[in-house]
Design a protein around this motif. Structure first.
Motif, short mmCIF file in Angstrom:
data_model
loop_
_atom_site.label_atom_id
_atom_site.label_comp_id
_atom_site.label_asym_id
_atom_site.label_seq_id
_atom_site.Cartn_x
_atom_site.Cartn_y
_atom_site.Cartn_z
N CYS A 76 0.85 -1.18 0.00
CA CYS A 76 0.00 0.00 0.00
C CYS A 76 0.89 1.23 0.00
O CYS A 76 1.98 1.22 0.58
CB CYS A 76 -0.87 -0.03 1.26
N SER B 187 0.54 3.68 1.72
CA SER B 187 0.73 4.08 3.13
C SER B 187 2.00 3.46 3.71
O SER B 187 2.64 4.04 4.60
CB SER B 187 -0.46 3.65 3.98
N HIS C 209 0.00 -4.05 5.66
CA HIS C 209 -1.28 -4.16 6.36
C HIS C 209 -2.37 -4.65 5.42
O HIS C 209 -3.54 -4.31 5.58
CB HIS C 209 -1.64 -2.85 7.08
N GLU C 210 -1.94 -5.43 4.45
CA GLU C 210 -2.91 -6.11 3.57
C GLU C 210 -2.49 -7.58 3.59
O GLU C 210 -1.76 -8.04 2.74
CB GLU C 210 -2.84 -5.54 2.15
N CYS D 130 -5.41 -2.98 8.55
CA CYS D 130 -4.55 -1.91 9.10
C CYS D 130 -4.53 -1.86 10.62
O CYS D 130 -3.71 -1.14 11.19
CB CYS D 130 -5.03 -0.57 8.58
N CYS E 92 -6.98 -3.39 2.79
CA CYS E 92 -6.85 -1.94 2.97
C CYS E 92 -7.48 -1.20 1.79
O CYS E 92 -8.44 -0.46 1.96
CB CYS E 92 -5.41 -1.51 3.19
N ARG F 140 -2.09 -3.26 -8.05
CA ARG F 140 -1.57 -3.47 -6.71
C ARG F 140 -0.48 -4.52 -6.74
O ARG F 140 -0.70 -5.62 -7.31
CB ARG F 140 -2.71 -3.96 -5.80
#
Ligand code: NAP
Ligand code: ZN
Length: 349
Positions: A41, A43, A63-64, A89, A158, A338
């Motif tokens: 991500c 982030s 966090h995925e 997350c 996420c 992604r």
């Protein structure tokens, strides 16, 4: 403690290195997950590079998370060994405050515990999913429905929930005109989800390079924002605009595209502040809002919605030693759409 292989960054610019981190021994409500896939991500990059504040290195982002349950604590009721599960997350929250009680743990009054870069209730520094195993309390683990492969499930944890939640809250449905700014990880999920909810979807991308993809993913229209004519043509056109851009944009120009009572929801989280002219809101009684991921109950709802509507992200699988390269491509808006790390490639080292 449980020793786990991981890829960590030791400084803002990396590179990622193989390291060992510790996961806590199973507590009664804990689930021990063998991670199979972890999404990348934007982030992760903001965090590691210090865009959002100071960082404790080494940092293991991610966090995925999608994987398989390999062990459960004595009081676990939701999961059994062998279950296909996801973690997003957050890995904990107080569980008592008004927001937790409403299933909005992301807004926990005491602060939710981030999957990485946070201190958990045991006093441990949390480390994320670029690793082989993770231990998470069952309340923060979700089930991955049959029909969604684990690699494709990862980004839903996420990118999926962060776009699903505002689309639901602001009423994406037939008759609604929705624009998505930025066709990256979040943006492409927003297009698929809004289309499945029956809305008319327009992509606002920097150029027309991704036009064919955008239309294939479910957009009805596609415009380039580097062309000033776009802003004339679409003035006052949208009920809802979802801004997924990771950098500063000219917010006032995009607010001018909202119809009466329209809302622009920012999910993109750039380091730089965005400036809003009040007249951009007064005109057409517009709103400017933000939204952070979604609660655990809503995350499960989103996964079930994706299974029912056969929605999965467009992913490119990378190995553990390609993380630095993948990050550079994300920063160059060159991700379709992604990156997902195959965690097996970490175990083999
Ligand atoms: P991403 O895959 O890099 O997508 C961002 C997209 O924004 C790019 O693909 C690009 O789309 C566009 N873009 C990038 N730089 C731009 C610029 N300078 N000007 C205009 N457009 C630009 O990132 P992501 O993983 O989807 O994350 C997007 C943002 O959401 C990040 O800031 C991330 O931290 C944030 N986020 C927030 C939450 C939350 O809870 N609110 C959750 C997850 C992520 P085009 O090529 O189509 O222009
Ligand atoms: Zn994320």
């Amino acid at each position: 403690m449980i020793q786990t292989n991981a890829r960590a960054t030791f400084s803002p610019q990396g590179p990622f290195q193989l390291t060992t981190i510790e996961r806590r021994e199973l507590q009664p409500h804990d689930v021990h997950i063998e991670i199979k896939y972890a999404g990348i991500c934007h982030s992760d990059i903001h965090t590691a590079r210090g865009d959002w504040g100071p960082v404790n290195y080494p940092l293991v982002p991610g966090h995925e998370i999608a994987g398989i349950v390999i062990q459960v604590g004595s009081d676990v009721t939701k999961f059994a060994v062998g279950d296909r599960v996801g973690v997003g997350c957050m890995v904990d929250s107080c569980g008592q405050c008004v927001n937790c009680n409403h299933g909005e743990e992301q807004y926990c009054l005491h602060g939710m515990t981030g999957t990485y870069g946070a201190i958990d209730k045991y006093g441990h520094y949390t480390q994320g999913g670029y690793s082989t195993h993770i231990v998470v309390t069952e309340a923060f683990v979700v089930s991955i429905p049959e029909g969604i492969e684990l690699d494709a499930a990862a980004p839903l944890l996420c990118a999926g929930i962060t776009t699903y939640s505002p689309l639901r809250r602001w009423g994406a449905a037939p008759g609604k005109k929705i624009a998505v700014i930025g066709l990256g990880g979040l943006g492409h999920m927003a297009v698929k989800l809004a289309h499945a909810m029956g809305a008319e979807v327009t992509v606002l991308s920097q150029s027309l390079k991704k036009q064919e993809d955008g239309l294939r993913l479910g957009a009805d229209y596609f415009y380039a924002t580097n062309d000033p004519v776009t802003f004339q043509q679409l003035a006052g056109a949208f009920d809802l605009i979802l801004n997924t851009v990771s950098a500063e944009i000219d917010l006032n120009a995009f607010l001018s595209l909202l119809a009466v009572d329209g809302t622009l929801v920012n999910v993109g989280a750039p380091a730089e502040p965005l400036s809003v002219q009040v007249f951009s809101l007064i005109q057409n009684r517009r709103s400017f809002a933000g939204s952070m991921i979604g609660g655990i109950r809503e995350t499960q709802e989103m996964l079930d919605f994706c299974a029912e509507h056969r929605i999965t992200p467009e992913i490119e699988i990378v190995s553990a030693n390609q993380i630095d390269e993948a990050w550079e491509r994300v920063l160059a808006s060159d991700v379709r759409y992604r990156f997902v790390i195959d965690i097996r490639t970490m175990e083999m080292e």
